[in-house]
Design a protein around this motif. Structure first.
Motif, PDB file in Angstrom:
ATOM      1  N   GLU A  96      45.426  83.162  51.116  1.00 54.50           N
ATOM      2  CA  GLU A  96      46.231  84.131  51.871  1.00 54.50           C
ATOM      3  C   GLU A  96      45.334  85.013  52.737  1.00 54.50           C
ATOM      4  OE1 GLU A  96      48.220  86.096  48.617  1.00 54.50           O
ATOM      5  OE2 GLU A  96      50.016  84.849  48.829  1.00 54.50           O
ATOM      6  N   GLU A  97      44.227  85.479  52.160  1.00 55.95           N
ATOM      7  CA  GLU A  97      43.292  86.324  52.906  1.00 55.95           C
ATOM      8  C   GLU A  97      42.667  85.561  54.072  1.00 55.95           C
ATOM      9  OE1 GLU A  97      40.630  87.715  49.846  1.00 55.95           O
ATOM     10  OE2 GLU A  97      42.153  89.063  49.005  1.00 55.95           O
TER      11      GLU A  97
ATOM     12  N   THR B 131      45.416  83.692  46.415  1.00 58.19           N
ATOM     13  CA  THR B 131      45.157  84.974  47.079  1.00 58.19           C
ATOM     14  C   THR B 131      44.023  84.834  48.095  1.00 58.19           C
ATOM     15  OG1 THR B 131      45.933  86.180  45.136  1.00 58.19           O
ATOM     16  CG2 THR B 131      44.537  87.396  46.693  1.00 58.19           C
TER      17      THR B 131
ATOM     18  N   LEU C  92      52.704  81.529  50.309  1.00 62.54           N
ATOM     19  CA  LEU C  92      51.563  80.988  51.050  1.00 62.54           C
ATOM     20  C   LEU C  92      52.035  80.036  52.146  1.00 62.54           C
ATOM     21  CD1 LEU C  92      48.402  80.822  51.053  1.00 62.54           C
ATOM     22  CD2 LEU C  92      48.679  78.759  49.685  1.00 62.54           C
TER      23      LEU C  92
ATOM     24  N   LYS D 286      53.544  81.872  55.152  1.00 60.33           N
ATOM     25  CA  LYS D 286      52.510  82.404  56.045  1.00 60.33           C
ATOM     26  C   LYS D 286      51.824  81.265  56.802  1.00 60.33           C
ATOM     27  CE  LYS D 286      50.029  86.355  56.092  1.00 60.33           C
ATOM     28  NZ  LYS D 286      50.624  86.718  57.269  1.00 60.33           N
TER      29      LYS D 286
ATOM     30  N   LYS E 131      54.148  82.223  44.498  1.00 60.25           N
ATOM     31  CA  LYS E 131      53.028  82.564  45.381  1.00 60.25           C
ATOM     32  C   LYS E 131      52.738  81.419  46.360  1.00 60.25           C
ATOM     33  CE  LYS E 131      49.665  85.277  44.341  1.00 60.25           C
ATOM     34  NZ  LYS E 131      49.913  86.455  45.147  1.00 60.25           N
TER      35      LYS E 131
END
Length: 174
Positions: free
Chosen positions: A162-163, A159, A118, A121, A114
């Protein structure tokens, strides 16, 4: 010139024993391509292992080769202390696992995969691993004025980061 193309083609057709071997090879070549603004972005190493939720789950349960953690350190620019804070294991332990050809457990494998996603992105948004790493150290309004880095020690925190990156990508700063 044709000899150079033939050598490049041969290099690109190298066979790998496992997907982890291929990803590890890509990791060594990775930063050079992301850090230079004039080059095309290349896929993040290990990308196939987190490309979708099922791949992420399967790869995590199988466990990553310990070398993946060292590749993450190289790509992310994390110091050893930052890595140890985030992943709750020592770099020495990772080196021991690598030397003994041990796999990482499912939870650590998932956090590392993850984190690769990350960084992929973050690099796409900020232009380089260095710029993204710097952003991780600055309090973010969308994260309750917490430093993103401080949230990376849990999957839920990753998470949330990421958002926040998606909000930044689309200009939603509130």
């Amino acid at each position: 010139m044709d000899q150079e193309k033939a050598k490049a083609a041969k290099k690109n057709t190298k066979s790998y024993k496992t997907a982890d071997d291929k990803a590890s090879f890509m990791a060594h070549d990775f930063l050079e391509h992301y850090e230079t603004p004039t080059t095309m972005h290349r896929p993040m190493p290990y990308q196939a292992l987190y490309a979708n939720p099922i791949a992420l789950l399967t790869s995590s349960k199988k466990g990553l080769d310990a070398k993946a953690a060292l590749d993450f350190i190289n790509i992310s620019g994390f110091t050893h202390n930052e890595f140890q804070e985030t992943f709750k294991t020592t770099v020495k332990t990772i080196h021991n696992h690598t030397n003994n050809h041990h796999k990482l457990d499912a939870a650590l494998s998932e956090k590392i995969l993850k984190s690769f996603a990350l960084f992929e992105k973050g690099i796409a948004i900020f232009g380089s691993a260095h710029n993204f790493h710097t952003w991780l150290s600055v309090p973010a309004y969308g994260l309750g004025n917490q430093k993103p880095f401080d949230l990376m020690d849990t999957v839920t925190g990753i998470t949330l980061i990421e958002e926040e990156l998606i909000r930044l990508q689309y200009g939603d700063l509130a």
